[in-house]
Design a protein around this motif. Structure first.
Motif, PDB file in Angstrom:
ATOM      1  N   ALA A 156      38.828  37.968 -11.075  1.00 28.34           N
ATOM      2  CA  ALA A 156      37.901  36.945 -10.583  1.00 28.34           C
ATOM      3  C   ALA A 156      38.681  35.810  -9.928  1.00 28.34           C
ATOM      4  O   ALA A 156      38.307  35.303  -8.869  1.00 28.34           O
ATOM      5  CB  ALA A 156      37.054  36.403 -11.737  1.00 28.34           C
ATOM      6  N   TRP A 157      39.782  35.431 -10.543  1.00 25.03           N
ATOM      7  CA  TRP A 157      40.630  34.352 -10.043  1.00 25.03           C
ATOM      8  C   TRP A 157      41.161  34.690  -8.649  1.00 25.03           C
ATOM      9  O   TRP A 157      41.150  33.860  -7.756  1.00 25.03           O
ATOM     10  CB  TRP A 157      41.778  34.153 -11.041  1.00 25.03           C
ATOM     11  N   ARG A 158      41.622  35.927  -8.489  1.00 22.79           N
ATOM     12  CA  ARG A 158      42.200  36.307  -7.192  1.00 22.79           C
ATOM     13  C   ARG A 158      41.146  36.863  -6.232  1.00 22.79           C
ATOM     14  O   ARG A 158      41.479  37.282  -5.127  1.00 22.79           O
ATOM     15  CB  ARG A 158      43.297  37.359  -7.402  1.00 22.79           C
ATOM     16  N   ARG A 159      39.876  36.890  -6.695  1.00 26.51           N
ATOM     17  CA  ARG A 159      38.781  37.428  -5.877  1.00 26.51           C
ATOM     18  C   ARG A 159      39.057  38.889  -5.493  1.00 26.51           C
ATOM     19  O   ARG A 159      38.715  39.322  -4.404  1.00 26.51           O
ATOM     20  CB  ARG A 159      38.575  36.616  -4.598  1.00 26.51           C
ATOM     21  N   ARG A 160      39.700  39.632  -6.393  1.00 27.15           N
ATOM     22  CA  ARG A 160      39.959  41.041  -6.144  1.00 27.15           C
ATOM     23  C   ARG A 160      38.916  41.872  -6.869  1.00 27.15           C
ATOM     24  O   ARG A 160      39.125  42.284  -7.999  1.00 27.15           O
ATOM     25  CB  ARG A 160      41.357  41.426  -6.651  1.00 27.15           C
ATOM     26  N   SER A 215      29.753  37.095  -7.381  1.00 28.88           N
ATOM     27  CA  SER A 215      29.691  36.531  -8.727  1.00 28.88           C
ATOM     28  C   SER A 215      28.691  37.315  -9.573  1.00 28.88           C
ATOM     29  O   SER A 215      28.780  37.308 -10.800  1.00 28.88           O
ATOM     30  CB  SER A 215      29.351  35.034  -8.694  1.00 28.88           C
ATOM     31  N   GLN A 243      35.874  32.833 -16.707  1.00 28.86           N
ATOM     32  CA  GLN A 243      35.317  33.087 -15.374  1.00 28.86           C
ATOM     33  C   GLN A 243      34.434  31.937 -14.922  1.00 28.86           C
ATOM     34  O   GLN A 243      34.415  31.586 -13.750  1.00 28.86           O
ATOM     35  CB  GLN A 243      34.519  34.393 -15.385  1.00 28.86           C
ATOM     36  N   TYR A 284      35.249  30.240 -11.520  1.00 29.98           N
ATOM     37  CA  TYR A 284      34.300  30.575 -10.451  1.00 29.98           C
ATOM     38  C   TYR A 284      33.224  29.509 -10.270  1.00 29.98           C
ATOM     39  O   TYR A 284      32.758  29.273  -9.170  1.00 29.98           O
ATOM     40  CB  TYR A 284      33.631  31.912 -10.787  1.00 29.98           C
ATOM     41  N   GLU A 341      31.608  35.409  -1.859  1.00 34.39           N
ATOM     42  CA  GLU A 341      32.028  35.056  -3.223  1.00 34.39           C
ATOM     43  C   GLU A 341      30.810  34.840  -4.117  1.00 34.39           C
ATOM     44  O   GLU A 341      30.806  35.239  -5.284  1.00 34.39           O
ATOM     45  CB  GLU A 341      32.894  33.784  -3.201  1.00 34.39           C
ATOM     46  N   LEU A 372      31.788  27.784  -2.273  1.00 34.73           N
ATOM     47  CA  LEU A 372      32.303  29.140  -2.095  1.00 34.73           C
ATOM     48  C   LEU A 372      31.550  29.823  -0.957  1.00 34.73           C
ATOM     49  O   LEU A 372      30.458  29.406  -0.567  1.00 34.73           O
ATOM     50  CB  LEU A 372      32.136  29.941  -3.385  1.00 34.73           C
TER      51      LEU A 372
END
Ligand SMILES: Nc1ncnc2c1ncn2[C@@H]1O[C@H](COP(=O)(O)OP(=O)(O)OP(=O)(O)O)[C@@H](O)[C@H]1O
Ligand SMILES: [Mg+2]
Lengths: 263, 252
Positions: B113-117, B102, A181, A185, B98, B94
Motif C-alpha cells: 500500500a505504501w509503495r502503491r504496488r 483503496s 494502511q 493511505y 489511488e 490522491l
C-alpha cells in the motif's frame, strides 16, 4: 435639567489596587536589576570596546576564505541530515501524539513526554552530550540537531494530523484497511503539505543553530569561529561572521522559496 | 443476505439514534431508506459496517455475525461491504486510481500500500471499474480536480472494486444537483444489479426514491415505521414517517 451623570471606569478600591500592583511590579524589576551585578564602569566603557573590536575585525581576512569552505559544507550537512533524521523519528511520535491517530493512552503519554524532553533541552546542551557519547565532530552535531528538532517537528505535525478530514479516513477504514494502511493511505496524504512546510521551516532554523555547534566541539563553522576567537585572530572572526550572515540569508531565502512551492 | 435484528444505538451525547431496528435484505433488489433528518439513517448504515459501534442487537451478513467481530475478522467483513458517502470522502490529495485502488487495501500488505504496488489483477479491475462508472482516462487526475458528480463516480468505483456482497449507500446525491443526482443514482442501481448485489440506500428525496425503489424502509426517530413496497407508500404512510404537519408537496 438633571445633574450631569458621573462615570468612572474603576471604583476607588480598584484604582488603589491597580496602583499597588504597579508599585509592586516596579519593586520586583528594581530588585532583579540590582541582582544582575552590573559593573557600571564596564558598561560605560562598552562603546570604546565595540569600536576597538570592530576595528580589529575590519577588514576581514579574505585570504582565509578557502579554509572555511569545508566547515561551511559541514554546517549545512549537519543541519540537513539532522532535520532529515528528526523528520523520520517524528512520524511515529506525531501519530502517537495526535488524539485522532494515537493507538492508546500509554503511547500518547510517551509521545508527549518525548516532545517535552526534546524541546526543553537546548541544541547546545544536546551537542555537549553527544560530543561525550560519540566524540567531537559533525556526527555529534547532527544528532544534537535531530534530538532538538524531533519535539518541534512532531508537535506541529501532530497538530496537522488533528486537523485532517475524518471522512476521508473513515472511507478508507470502510474498505477493510488496517491501522497502518489508514495512516499511509488516509492520513499521510492529507498532512503532506503540513509536513513539507514544517520540514523546510525547521531546516532553516537548524542552519542557524548548527553555526554555533562548533563552540562545543560538534563540528561546522562554529569550530573555526571558536579557534579564531581563542587565537585572537580578529580579522578572521570578522570574516567568519560575514560568512555566517551570508549562509543564514541564503537559507532563509531558499526556505521561503521552497515553502511557497510546497503548498 | 443481510439480517439486522433489534439494533439499538444511543450516542454518548444521549441521542437515541436507533431503537430496536430489525429488517432483512434478501435477494439483490435495492432497498431505500427514507426518513427525516436525524432519524438515524446514517447511524444505521454505520452500525452495519461498525464505523459506529451499536449498543445492542445483531447484524448478520450471509449468516456471519458482524457485531461480534474484532481485528482482522472485522476488516475481512468490511471488505464485503462497499460504502458510498454523501460527501464522497475521497482522499482528496490522491489520484483517482489511488482512490479506486483503496478499495483493494483489505487484500494487500502495508508495504505494498505504501509503495502503491497493487497486484496486476487489482489494477486491471480498477481500470475496468473506472470504465464502468464512465471515468475512462481519469485515472491520473487528482480527486480534488473533479466535479461533484465525477467524485461520486470515483466513490462508486472504490466501493465496487471491493467486489462487495452489499453496497451501503449514504445519501449519495445530497451534494449534487438534481440531474447529476439522478444519473448517479441510476448508475448505483444499475451496477449493483449487474454485479447481482443488493444496495441499502439512504435518501432524502422521496420522489427520487419512488423512481428507483421497489422496497422502502421508513425510519423515524430511530425506529422503523414503514417497511414495504413502494406502492404502499401512501400519504398516510408518509405522514407516519415524516410527521403529518411537515408533509409538503415535495415529499410526494
Ligand atoms: N457522532 C455522533 N455523536 C453524537 N450524536 C450523533 C452522532 N451522529 C449522529 N448523532 C445523532 O444521532 C441522531 C441520528 O443521526 P443520523 O446522522 O443517523 O441521522 P440521519 O437520518 O442520517 O440524518 P440526516 O438525514 O440529516 O443525515 C441525530 O439526533 C444526531 O444528532
Ligand atoms: Mg445522514
Amino acid at each position: 435639567m438633571t445633574a450631569p451623570r458621573a462615570w468612572r471606569r474603576f471604583t476607588p478600591g480598584q484604582t488603589a489596587a491597580r496602583t499597588l500592583a504597579r508599585l509592586g511590579l516596579a519593586a520586583v524589576v528594581a530588585w532583579m536589576l540590582a541582582r544582575l551585578g552590573v559593573r557600571w564602569e564596564w558598561v560605560a566603557d562598552a562603546p570604546t570596546q565595540i569600536g576597538d573590536l570592530l576595528g580589529r575585525m575590519f577588514p576581514p581576512e579574505w585570504a582565509f576564505a578557502p579554509a572555511l569552505v569545508d566547515p561551511l559544507i559541514q554546517t549545512v550537512n549537519i543541519a540537513t541530515l539532522g532535520t532529515a533524521l528528526a523528520v523520520f523519528l517524528s512520524l511515529p511520535v506525531a501519530f502517537c501524539a495526535a488524539l485522532n491517530t494515537t493507538p492508546n493512552r500509554g503511547a500518547y503519554a510517551l509521545a508527549r513526554f518525548v516532545m517535552v524532553v526534546s524541546r526543553s533541552v537546548d541544541t547546545l546542551i544536546w551537542a555537549l552530550i553527544f560530543v561525550i557519547v560519540v566524540g567531537p565532530g559533525s556526527l555529534a552535531g547532527m544528532l544534537a540537531v535531530a534530538m532538538r528538532s524531533v519535539g518541534f517537528v512532531s508537535k506541529l505535525f501532530a497538530e496537522g494530523i488533528e486537523e485532517i478530514d475524518r471522512g476521508q479516513v473513515e472511507a478508507v477504514a470502510a474498505t477493510g484497511a488496517t491501522r497502518g494502511q489508514l495512516l499511509v493511505y488516509g492520513v499521510l496524504p492529507q498532512v503532506r503539505p503540513v509536513l513539507a512546510g514544517v520540514c523546510i521551516y525547521r531546516w532553516d532554523i537548524n542552519i542557524r543553530e548548527s553555526t554555533v555547534l562548533g563552540l562545543v566541539g560538534a563540528g561546522g563553522i562554529g569550530f573555526a569561529l571558536n579557534e579564531a576567537i581563542l587565537g585572537l585572530e580578529w580579522s578572521r572572526v570578522g570574516l567568519i561572521l560575514v560568512v555566517i550572515l551570508g549562509v543564514v540569508i541564503v537559507s532563509e531565502a531558499a526556505s521561503a522559496y521552497l515553502r511557497g512551492r510546497a503548498t | 443476505m443481510l439480517e439486522v435484528t433489534a439494533l439499538d444505538k444511543t450516542y454518548p451525547g444521549g441521542d437515541h439514534a436507533l431503537r430496536a431496528v430489525s429488517f432483512t435484505v434478501e435477494g439483490n433488489d435495492p432497498v431505500f431508506v427514507i426518513g427525516p433528518s436525524g432519524a438515524g439513517k446514517s447511524t444505521l448504515l454505520r452500525c452495519i459496517n461498525r464505523l459506529v459501534e451499536p449498543d445492542r442487537g445483531s447484524v448478520r451478513l450471509d449468516g456471519e455475525e458482524i457485531t461480534a467481530l474484532e481485528g482482522a475478522a472485522l476488516r475481512a467483513a468490511r471488505r464485503k461491504m462497499g460504502m458510498i458517502f454523501q460527501e464522497f470522502n475521497l482522499v482528496e490529495r490522491l489520484t483517482v486510481m489511488e482512490n479506486v485502488l483503496s478499495g483493494r487495501l483489505g487484500y494487500v500488505t502495508l508495504w505494498r500500500a505504501w509503495r502503491r504496488r497493487f497486484p496486476p489483477e487489482d489494477v486491471e479491475a480498477a481500470f475496468a471499474t473506472l470504465a464502468r462508472v464512465g471515468l475512462e482516462g481519469f485515472e491520473g487526475k487528482r480527486a480534488d480536480e473533479l466535479s461533484g458528480g465525477q467524485r461520486q463516480r470515483v466513490g462508486i468505483a472504490r466501493a465496487l472494486v471491493q467486489r462487495p456482497k452489499i453496497l451501503l449507500v449514504d445519501e449519495p446525491t445530497s451534494s449534487l444537483d438534481p440531474r447529476t443526482s439522478e444519473s448517479v443514482l441510476r448508475l448505483i442501481v444499475d451496477l449493483a444489479a449487474e454485479d447481482r448485489i443488493p444496495a441499502l440506500v439512504n435518501i432524502h428525496d422521496v420522489p427520487l426514491a419512488r423512481a428507483f425503489a421497489r422496497r422502502i424502509l421508513g425510519l423515524r426517530e430511530g425506529a422503523i415505521v414503514y417497511d414495504g413496497p413502494v406502492e404502499g407508500l401512501t400519504d398516510e404512510a408518509l405522514a407516519r414517517i415524516y410527521g403529518g404537519a411537515v408533509l409538503g408537496e415535495d415529499a410526494r
